[in-house]
Scaffold this active site. Sequence first.
Site, PDB file in Angstrom:
ATOM      1  N   ARG A 141       0.855  -1.188   0.000  1.00 57.35           N
ATOM      2  CA  ARG A 141       0.000   0.000   0.000  1.00 57.35           C
ATOM      3  C   ARG A 141       0.889   1.234   0.000  1.00 57.35           C
ATOM      4  O   ARG A 141       1.684   1.443   0.928  1.00 57.35           O
ATOM      5  CB  ARG A 141      -0.896   0.003   1.237  1.00 57.35           C
ATOM      6  CG  ARG A 141      -1.778   1.234   1.398  1.00 57.35           C
ATOM      7  CD  ARG A 141      -2.548   1.135   2.707  1.00 57.35           C
ATOM      8  NE  ARG A 141      -3.436   2.243   2.955  1.00 57.35           N
ATOM      9  CZ  ARG A 141      -3.096   3.356   3.597  1.00 57.35           C
ATOM     10  NH1 ARG A 141      -1.863   3.520   4.034  1.00 57.35           N
ATOM     11  NH2 ARG A 141      -3.979   4.317   3.799  1.00 57.35           N
ATOM     12  N   LEU A 142       0.787   2.038  -1.046  1.00 58.40           N
ATOM     13  CA  LEU A 142       1.590   3.252  -1.166  1.00 58.40           C
ATOM     14  C   LEU A 142       0.852   4.391  -0.477  1.00 58.40           C
ATOM     15  O   LEU A 142      -0.040   5.024  -1.046  1.00 58.40           O
ATOM     16  CB  LEU A 142       1.856   3.567  -2.636  1.00 58.40           C
ATOM     17  CG  LEU A 142       2.664   2.510  -3.409  1.00 58.40           C
ATOM     18  CD1 LEU A 142       2.818   2.912  -4.863  1.00 58.40           C
ATOM     19  CD2 LEU A 142       4.037   2.295  -2.766  1.00 58.40           C
ATOM     20  N   ASP A 143       1.225   4.638   0.767  1.00 58.62           N
ATOM     21  CA  ASP A 143       0.537   5.618   1.597  1.00 58.62           C
ATOM     22  C   ASP A 143       0.798   7.041   1.104  1.00 58.62           C
ATOM     23  O   ASP A 143       1.950   7.416   0.840  1.00 58.62           O
ATOM     24  CB  ASP A 143       1.019   5.469   3.050  1.00 58.62           C
ATOM     25  CG  ASP A 143       0.434   6.516   3.967  1.00 58.62           C
ATOM     26  OD1 ASP A 143      -0.782   6.465   4.221  1.00 58.62           O
ATOM     27  OD2 ASP A 143       1.193   7.396   4.419  1.00 58.62           O
ATOM     28  N   ALA A 144      -0.282   7.827   0.999  1.00 60.58           N
ATOM     29  CA  ALA A 144      -0.186   9.262   0.662  1.00 60.58           C
ATOM     30  C   ALA A 144       0.717   9.499  -0.542  1.00 60.58           C
ATOM     31  O   ALA A 144       1.430  10.506  -0.605  1.00 60.58           O
ATOM     32  CB  ALA A 144       0.309  10.048   1.876  1.00 60.58           C
ATOM     33  N   ILE A 145       0.677   8.607  -1.507  1.00 58.49           N
ATOM     34  CA  ILE A 145       1.648   8.615  -2.593  1.00 58.49           C
ATOM     35  C   ILE A 145       1.521   9.852  -3.479  1.00 58.49           C
ATOM     36  O   ILE A 145       2.505  10.291  -4.100  1.00 58.49           O
ATOM     37  CB  ILE A 145       1.514   7.324  -3.435  1.00 58.49           C
ATOM     38  CG1 ILE A 145       2.708   7.145  -4.363  1.00 58.49           C
ATOM     39  CG2 ILE A 145       0.190   7.296  -4.192  1.00 58.49           C
ATOM     40  CD1 ILE A 145       4.002   6.900  -3.650  1.00 58.49           C
TER      41      ILE A 145
END
Length: 565
Positions: free
Chosen positions: A223-227
Amino acid sequence: MRSILQNIYGNPKGDLAFSRISVTLDAFLEKNQPGKTTPFSESDTILITYGDSVLREGEPSLQTLHHFLDSHADDLFSGLHILPFYPYSSDDGFSITDFFNVRSELGSWADIGSLGKRFRLMVDLVANHISADNSWFKKYLADQKGFENLAIELDPSTDLSMVTRPRSQPLLTEFIKRSDRRVHLWTTFSADQVDLNYHSLDVLENMVQVLLFYVSQGAKIIRLDAIGYLWKEIGTACIHLPQTHGMVRLFRSILDRVAPQVALVTETNVPHDENIRYFGSGHDEAQMVYNFTLPPLLLHALATGGARVLSKWLMTLSAPFPETTFLNFTASHDGIGVRPLEGILPPSEINELADRVCRNGGRVSSRSCTNGSKRPYEFNIIYFDALKDPGVAKDPFHVARFLASQAVALVLPGVPAVYIHSLLGSRNWAAGVDATGQARTINREKLSADTIALELANPQTIRARVFQGYRKMIRIRVRQPAFHPGAGMQVHHLDDRVLAIQRLCQDQTLYALTNLSSERLTIALPIAGKDLVLIDLLGGGRFKTQAITMSPYEVLWLESVPNLS
């Protein structure tokens, strides 16, 4: 990969980046063999939880979580998203002090690995920022080699008025380096979360190593957080920049090369058309994106008892490429994002939702706009309580209305994701907000595993009623080919109060009907042929196509079969 890096950094810097990353990839492949890609199917559902959402005294909480899932949800979920379990200093895990360790009170990497053998494990790559207590940042403050350009230094007089802001606090935070030099650093989310400077190849190389380390520990979904905020260029909005999409393509190309069994999901709490751009061309960015429009728009539909706006939006909902899909959710560790409603609901109706949230014990967080004004950014409330009728002391339809909302997320194209507090029918944790001063704490309560077990054993409790309803729906859902993420969908307008979704594949056609109102009603399905009968997979009832009676907030999953009577 070389081409991606050249597009981001130009030449010769892009070639240098390629050389450095290649060394990292070769070292990874010496110890790890690429796995086999496993596409998502109708049998996939994902549970979202913190590593310590359920606790038992004297036991590492990851082991408690494992025992809890074995006892209560052994056949419900194929995937497990454990929210950041690394050492941290704030934001319940998203301000990471050490990317390579598990918090001691949670357990160890062995516990993570054990869960990873049982579930398709999703972990967070918090790529945008690090904690001000992170050892990397301390090395930056000390001007140690390899960390000199870790953070983004700016003159505080720089015009940053164009920058998109998800928060209302100042964008820059002052720090003092060991040399006594004062610096003002980019901190998008809080003063404790220092944004990383991806113009630096040292930063890039370090974060690629973090990504591959998670893969080596059993992660199957990243999961790419705040990407969306990853790359910054002064004079731009600093969100969704071409270089940011380039970084997502880079991560995807790395995984395709060394770990094709690992999928990417992007977390971008923005309007839908911006969100789906992270699918890229269908094979070069994320395989999955969060369906951020669903939670607030579904809340609006059930608050108004009307399906028209939701149905109209769903008619436009489709993954643009066969290789891509949505992560359908109603609640998560964060609040209910409001930005995805832009262009769908007028401000007056958003304000009415905000009023409902406040009347039901929630909070409304705001963000700063480029013109200096503030707008609602997020509703901080547990989804179950957001759906309570604020006009009555004891809402007789509360549980039914909530389960109706969850049923909608289960029948849409994509993969359903269920937050543990939704599964367990949790309520607003007001005491937690009072203790932390953070509005998001309202839906992050830590629960006693033994107390939860007692409540689930009592069929009269709200937890048991919600849990049993949820369990029944999931168990039936995962056996239906028509609920495959890529199966077709048609939205029918049968009644303004009913959401009518037809899911169809070669082997099956289902009609998922949800009464969004407190009214009893009768509808007809537009199915040709009088020799058909409809069987409700959830309740077992038999219906004629022209006379389907629905109770308030009732959910029907109807399969047509020949009438042999």
